[in-house]
Scaffold this motif. Structure first.
Motif, PDB file in Angstrom:
ATOM      1  N   ALA A 132     -43.975 -35.242   9.629  1.00  8.89           N
ATOM      2  CA  ALA A 132     -45.151 -34.712   8.941  1.00  8.89           C
ATOM      3  C   ALA A 132     -46.029 -35.885   8.503  1.00  8.89           C
ATOM      4  O   ALA A 132     -45.520 -36.971   8.217  1.00  8.89           O
ATOM      5  CB  ALA A 132     -44.723 -33.905   7.721  1.00  8.89           C
ATOM      6  N   PRO A 133     -47.336 -35.694   8.450  1.00  6.65           N
ATOM      7  CA  PRO A 133     -48.206 -36.768   7.969  1.00  6.65           C
ATOM      8  C   PRO A 133     -47.796 -37.286   6.587  1.00  6.65           C
ATOM      9  O   PRO A 133     -47.873 -38.493   6.330  1.00  6.65           O
ATOM     10  CB  PRO A 133     -49.592 -36.124   7.946  1.00  6.65           C
ATOM     11  N   SER A 134     -47.341 -36.394   5.711  1.00  7.50           N
ATOM     12  CA  SER A 134     -46.927 -36.842   4.374  1.00  7.50           C
ATOM     13  C   SER A 134     -45.711 -37.762   4.451  1.00  7.50           C
ATOM     14  O   SER A 134     -45.590 -38.706   3.666  1.00  7.50           O
ATOM     15  CB  SER A 134     -46.619 -35.633   3.486  1.00  7.50           C
ATOM     16  N   GLU A 135     -44.801 -37.512   5.409  1.00  7.45           N
ATOM     17  CA  GLU A 135     -43.645 -38.393   5.583  1.00  7.45           C
ATOM     18  C   GLU A 135     -44.083 -39.773   6.072  1.00  7.45           C
ATOM     19  O   GLU A 135     -43.577 -40.795   5.606  1.00  7.45           O
ATOM     20  CB  GLU A 135     -42.644 -37.772   6.569  1.00  7.45           C
ATOM     21  N   ALA A 172     -47.023 -41.092   5.567  1.00  7.78           N
ATOM     22  CA  ALA A 172     -47.724 -41.729   4.443  1.00  7.78           C
ATOM     23  C   ALA A 172     -46.718 -42.396   3.514  1.00  7.78           C
ATOM     24  O   ALA A 172     -46.918 -43.542   3.085  1.00  7.78           O
ATOM     25  CB  ALA A 172     -48.565 -40.707   3.683  1.00  7.78           C
ATOM     26  N   ALA A 173     -45.623 -41.714   3.216  1.00 11.27           N
ATOM     27  CA  ALA A 173     -44.595 -42.294   2.346  1.00 11.27           C
ATOM     28  C   ALA A 173     -43.947 -43.497   3.018  1.00 11.27           C
ATOM     29  O   ALA A 173     -43.754 -44.544   2.375  1.00 11.27           O
ATOM     30  CB  ALA A 173     -43.540 -41.241   2.003  1.00 11.27           C
ATOM     31  N   ALA A 185     -51.921 -43.805   1.125  1.00  6.39           N
ATOM     32  CA  ALA A 185     -52.454 -42.507   0.700  1.00  6.39           C
ATOM     33  C   ALA A 185     -52.554 -41.607   1.930  1.00  6.39           C
ATOM     34  O   ALA A 185     -52.845 -42.091   3.035  1.00  6.39           O
ATOM     35  CB  ALA A 185     -53.833 -42.695   0.077  1.00  6.39           C
ATOM     36  N   PRO A 186     -52.333 -40.313   1.756  1.00  4.57           N
ATOM     37  CA  PRO A 186     -52.421 -39.397   2.898  1.00  4.57           C
ATOM     38  C   PRO A 186     -53.744 -39.493   3.666  1.00  4.57           C
ATOM     39  O   PRO A 186     -53.742 -39.387   4.891  1.00  4.57           O
ATOM     40  CB  PRO A 186     -52.246 -38.017   2.256  1.00  4.57           C
ATOM     41  N   THR A 197     -54.355 -40.034   7.756  1.00  6.24           N
ATOM     42  CA  THR A 197     -55.165 -39.119   8.572  1.00  6.24           C
ATOM     43  C   THR A 197     -56.081 -39.912   9.496  1.00  6.24           C
ATOM     44  O   THR A 197     -56.183 -39.605  10.684  1.00  6.24           O
ATOM     45  CB  THR A 197     -55.990 -38.170   7.677  1.00  6.24           C
ATOM     46  N   ARG A 232     -48.497 -26.546   7.545  1.00  5.63           N
ATOM     47  CA  ARG A 232     -48.289 -27.954   7.852  1.00  5.63           C
ATOM     48  C   ARG A 232     -48.423 -28.219   9.346  1.00  5.63           C
ATOM     49  O   ARG A 232     -48.236 -27.327  10.165  1.00  5.63           O
ATOM     50  CB  ARG A 232     -46.870 -28.316   7.391  1.00  5.63           C
TER      51      ARG A 232
END
Length: 169
Positions: free
Chosen positions: A71-74, A76-77, A82-83, A87, A110
């Motif tokens: 996932a993009p959030s993963e 980013a972490a 920052a998300p 992107t 998602r």
């Protein structure tokens, strides 16, 4: 007699200036620094050869490290970004055909990011370039010597990490 390297001359120059200098410590630390610089240059050359910038490579690397899908959030972490920054990276990688976004199979709000065959091939090529140089360098040691070196470096890293070293990834 072993061949001399640049560091041998460096240590010889500094010993009269710093009489308490331990030549083995100075030699080991200087060689680690020089090897790190050498491997960084090889990595940068691999990026040039595969037409990747550092951010693109780092993103592909993190994605590959998650099995090629995240996932993009993963991401980013993993990238400590920052998300919104991720992107932008993903937009550029998608335009180049290195990743694709697909609806998540587990959460319809998602998207998942997947490495394409071209993205995996490009990332693997850049990694292989560096890997060949690492094997070339460490190939002067036999299997037992490589294991011993690895163990000794681990002991040193544990001490460095105990001092609250920076993020090592």
């Amino acid at each position: 007699m072993q061949r001399r390297d640049w560091t041998d001359g460096h240590v010889e120059r500094w010993r009269p200036v710093l009489p308490d200098l331990d030549p083995d410590v100075e030699g080991a630390v200087t060689r680690m620094k020089k090897l790190s610089v050498h491997l960084r240059r090889v990595r940068e050359q691999s990026l040039v050869d595969f037409d990747l910038d550092r951010q693109e490579f780092d993103t592909l690397h993190k994605l590959a490290g998650r099995g090629g899908k995240a996932a993009p959030s993963e991401l980013a972490a993993d990238l400590d970004l920052a998300p919104a920054s991720v992107t932008g990276r993903l937009d550029a990688l998608e335009r180049r055909g290195f990743v694709r976004r697909t609806p998540s199979t587990t959460d319809r709000r998602r998207v998942d990011v997947e490495l394409t065959d071209e993205g995996r091939s490009t990332w693997t090529g850049a990694m292989d370039f560096l890997g060949h140089e690492e094997y070339r360098l460490l190939g002067v040691l036999d299997k037992d010597e490589r294991a011993l070196l690895n163990d000794m470096l681990r002991r040193i890293m544990v001490v460095a990490e105990d001092r609250g070293g920076a993020d090592w990834d």
